[in-house]
Design an enzyme around this catalytic site. Sequence first.
Site, PDB file in Angstrom:
ATOM      1  N   GLU A 118      -5.623  63.539  12.929  1.00  0.00           N
ATOM      2  CA  GLU A 118      -6.830  64.029  12.643  1.00  0.00           C
ATOM      3  C   GLU A 118      -8.061  63.933  13.653  1.00  0.00           C
ATOM      4  OE1 GLU A 118     -10.256  64.623   8.998  1.00  0.00           O
ATOM      5  OE2 GLU A 118      -8.373  63.243   8.781  1.00  0.00           O
ATOM      6  N   GLU A 153      -6.590  56.537   1.847  1.00  0.00           N
ATOM      7  CA  GLU A 153      -5.965  56.589   3.156  1.00  0.00           C
ATOM      8  C   GLU A 153      -6.137  55.264   4.039  1.00  0.00           C
ATOM      9  OE1 GLU A 153      -8.515  59.630   4.884  1.00  0.00           O
ATOM     10  OE2 GLU A 153      -8.798  60.579   2.652  1.00  0.00           O
TER      11      GLU A 153
END
Length: 479
Positions: free
Chosen positions: A394, A283
């Site tokens: 997120e 990520e």
Amino acid sequence: MGIMKRHSQHSSNDPFCEAHNRTRQQHQCMMMIQQPNNDVVVVPEHTCAQQHQNQSPKLASSSFTSQNATPVLPAFVALLLLVTSIAPTALCHPLQGTNHTFRPNHELLKLRRVRAHLKKINKPPVKTIQSPDGDLIDCVLSHQQPAFDNPKLRGHKILDPPERPKGNHTNGEAERVIESFQLWSDSGEACPEGTVPIRRTTEEDILRASSIQRFGRKPRPVRRDSTGSGHEHAVVFVNGDQYYGAKASINVWAPRVTDEFEFSLSQMWVIAGSFGKDLNTIEAGWQVSPQLYGDNYPRFFTYWTTDAYQTTGCYNLLCSGFIQTNNRIAIGAAISPRSAFNRRQFDIGLMIWKDPKHGHWWLEFGSGLLVGYWPANMFSHLRNHASMVQFGGEIVNTRSRGYHTGTQMGSGNFAEEGFRKAAYFRNLQVVDWDNSLLPLRNIHQLADHSNCYNIRQGTNSVWGTYFYYGGPGRNVRCP
């Protein structure tokens, strides 16, 4: 802001604790960007400022007066003075989630563990640079960086740059090359060749964590649909094929985070395995995390795991794994400039791809700056290829006040607000088996709490595949 809540344990007037507080400075910036309708917007200078306030009640003090005081009391006071002289930080910044009753033996043990962990992750620098935002950036010899503490990487020699994926990297747009991406580089100082810049971890950083063991790791569990996990998403993703990388330009904002144990991020995920205990992810993106960094600056970050965030992997260079090769980018450092509502917009280019020759996963930041790579033997499923690529935002919703958090995603505005108001991703692409960049096909869209954060996708000749996303969190439709 709620994210500064941690300072309520400090004394703003007590010089003992005041020495640990940081001041933040203003930073000026400007940006030029092309809109989806082909118009190029040149935006005048804008001052990007964030105030870092440390306001809190004084530490309580007590005095002992008794004609019947026992001889034990002077000994306890002497011990108290000894410990306070050794461990000022531990007293000003108790670990979250513990009671704040002073216990000398416990505090000393905790401080020893914190300092042992700091010694492990903070490598000796050949040079240290003071960032305008208060960070210390250590220039560490490349072969002494944290990655090589991993037994799997002992004897590993840093590789030369790989072949970049073939294809259209700019999608026909005129890119503006910006030499400065991070606040620390505004100091005018740079790390010498043969070193890598690493943000120094402090005692305060670790003491904000729930535990030393969880420091630098994402809260768990993380579930695919976010239901009941506290993690909420607004993302697009592709699956059902073999993927060897991903690329996008990500709009940078400084969203409000209302609880110190929450975060807001925007990133790309390269994923393999199931969403059980064998999940592999790589990520990269930007995040605001007051618990991890102690402020509300958006920071460039990376993450990896091979077991669904349980025991492996971490943010940035806070554990061994990622091998950095670049002496200009500090992972975990504040990004500058940033976007402003209805004014200038700024985004960062990110690309992750698998080197066809050696199989390692490389990370590129900006216009062609190779940051480093994740060695293939760190993974199980990602040793071969990814089975899903995901892009988007997120947040963590702790519901600490009994209702949905007011933590913002993206700019804090819903997707329908559009350019200059909502956050965006543009030029979304994936890398195929032939090391070629391709547009996304069979795109899926997910906003698991759409009344709080939503997403709208589109395609045009300037931005390729893009989407707007985000939201304010708590509102009349998001209780």
